[in-house]
Design a protein around this motif. Structure first.
Motif, PDB file in Angstrom:
ATOM      1  N   UNK A   1       0.843  -1.196   0.000  1.00 17.08           N
ATOM      2  CA  UNK A   1       0.000   0.000   0.000  1.00 17.08           C
ATOM      3  C   UNK A   1       0.882   1.251   0.000  1.00 17.08           C
ATOM      4  N   UNK A   2       0.481   2.242  -0.752  1.00 13.71           N
ATOM      5  CA  UNK A   2       1.306   3.450  -0.836  1.00 13.71           C
ATOM      6  C   UNK A   2       1.358   4.147   0.520  1.00 13.71           C
ATOM      7  N   UNK A   3       2.510   4.754   0.873  1.00 10.23           N
ATOM      8  CA  UNK A   3       2.637   5.367   2.194  1.00 10.23           C
ATOM      9  C   UNK A   3       1.573   6.416   2.484  1.00 10.23           C
ATOM     10  N   UNK A   4       1.178   7.165   1.453  1.00  9.02           N
ATOM     11  CA  UNK A   4       0.208   8.250   1.680  1.00  9.02           C
ATOM     12  C   UNK A   4      -1.144   7.740   2.149  1.00  9.02           C
ATOM     13  N   UNK A   5      -1.494   6.489   1.778  1.00 14.13           N
ATOM     14  CA  UNK A   5      -2.809   5.993   2.194  1.00 14.13           C
ATOM     15  C   UNK A   5      -2.713   4.995   3.343  1.00 14.13           C
ATOM     16  N   UNK A 148      -3.659   9.373  -5.564  1.00 19.31           N
ATOM     17  CA  UNK A 148      -3.513   9.111  -7.007  1.00 19.31           C
ATOM     18  C   UNK A 148      -3.530  10.416  -7.812  1.00 19.31           C
ATOM     19  N   UNK A 149      -4.387  11.349  -7.412  1.00 24.44           N
ATOM     20  CA  UNK A 149      -4.460  12.643  -8.109  1.00 24.44           C
ATOM     21  C   UNK A 149      -3.142  13.401  -7.948  1.00 24.44           C
ATOM     22  N   UNK A 150      -2.597  13.368  -6.727  1.00 24.44           N
ATOM     23  CA  UNK A 150      -1.326  14.091  -6.481  1.00 24.44           C
ATOM     24  C   UNK A 150      -0.162  13.439  -7.205  1.00 24.44           C
ATOM     25  N   UNK A 151      -0.238  12.103  -7.380  1.00 22.60           N
ATOM     26  CA  UNK A 151       0.873  11.378  -8.006  1.00 22.60           C
ATOM     27  C   UNK A 151       0.914  11.595  -9.514  1.00 22.60           C
ATOM     28  N   UNK A 152      -0.205  12.048 -10.124  1.00 22.90           N
ATOM     29  CA  UNK A 152      -0.246  12.223 -11.594  1.00 22.90           C
ATOM     30  C   UNK A 152       0.619  13.391 -12.051  1.00 22.90           C
TER      31      UNK A 152
END
Lengths: 152, 114
Positions: A1-5, A148-152
């Motif tokens: 899982x990605x750290x941000x979530x 996901x929005x920030x990673x784009x």
């Protein structure tokens, strides 16, 4: 899982020290008053109107006010105004309440549909579990979307 | 007597969920408990005893409208506090009129439907 979530949910019992006795009392009185009002509304105007008060925002207004006050007090001790921080903390609290309110609609739907045909001892705990599970799911989902929005 | 029970049970359950909101972190997660089904949990058991399960289900149907009104109320509070910079207490209390408007609008629609 990605750290941000992968945000860890935890307790901070020290937060209870900042709450004064009159603040506990005001929450108790507000919760009691809304519940009593729901009963009176049902008695006077029937179950359709009375049922609305089962979803009255009884916790959020007092909670947001306290949160704002505590954040401002913390900043005041550091010599700052803290008004912006208090307001943003309350906005964050409101965002959480919005997700909880969607889950509250699911809680009510489940009771509406299942209570006439099944035992209350099963339906009420099941509805509470649905509220908690769906709330957490929505909260995690929002975190994932923001990530996901920030990673784009 | 019923009103006294409702007052005590409502006060206790609202206080319990408020405490959870105080101690849980992160703060955004704790906000979920601002919309906990506290009043419903205090009220529904008594309703089931007095009006039966069918009567309580009718109230739960209205509660769906109340919960959607709560959702709009909380979204409006989020937007006003983060974008319009209004003060917290007047916003949280003033926006209750939006909850009432949406909830009673929902109830009017429910009363017209079969």
């Amino acid at each position: 899982m990605a750290p941000a979530i992968a945000v860890r949910i935890h307790w901070n019992l020290a937060a209870l020290r900042g709450i004064r006795p009159h603040e506990y009392l005001s929450r108790f009185a507000l919760g009691g008053a809304v519940s009593a009002l729901a009963g009176l509304a049902t008695a006077h105007w029937g179950p359709v109107i009375g049922g609305l008060f089962l979803a009255f925002p009884a916790i959020f207004p007092a909670g947001a006010t306290l949160l704002d006050k505590h954040e401002r007090d913390k900043k005041r001790h550091a010599g700052l105004s803290g008004e912006i921080r208090g307001r943003l903390a309350a906005a964050l609290d409101a965002r959480g309440a919005a997700m909880g309110a969607l889950a509250l609609a699911a809680f009510a739907c489940l009771i509406w549909k299942l209570l006439p045909r099944h035992a209350a001892a099963l339906v009420l705990p099941g509805a509470l579990a649905l509220w908690l599970g769906l709330s957490i799911l929505l909260w995690r989902l929002r975190k994932l979307i923001v990530h996901l929005v920030r990673a784009r | 007597m019923q009103i006294a029970y409702r007052f005590l049970a409502g006060g206790l359950i609202v206080s319990l969920f408020s405490l959870l909101g105080d101690v849980l972190r992160p703060k955004g997660f704790a906000g979920l408990f601002g919309a906990a089904p506290s009043v419903a949990l205090a009220t529904l058991p008594l309703l089931i005893l007095s009006d039966g399960r069918d009567g309580a289900a009718v109230e739960a149907r209205s509660m769906v409208a109340g919960a959607f009104a709560f959702f709009l109320y909380a979204l409006a509070c989020t937007w006003v506090l983060s974008k319009k910079h209004w003060k917290v207490t007047p916003t949280a209390l003033g926006m209750l009129s939006l909850w009432a408007l949406c909830a009673f609008g929902g109830a009017a629609w429910l009363l017209r439907s079969p």
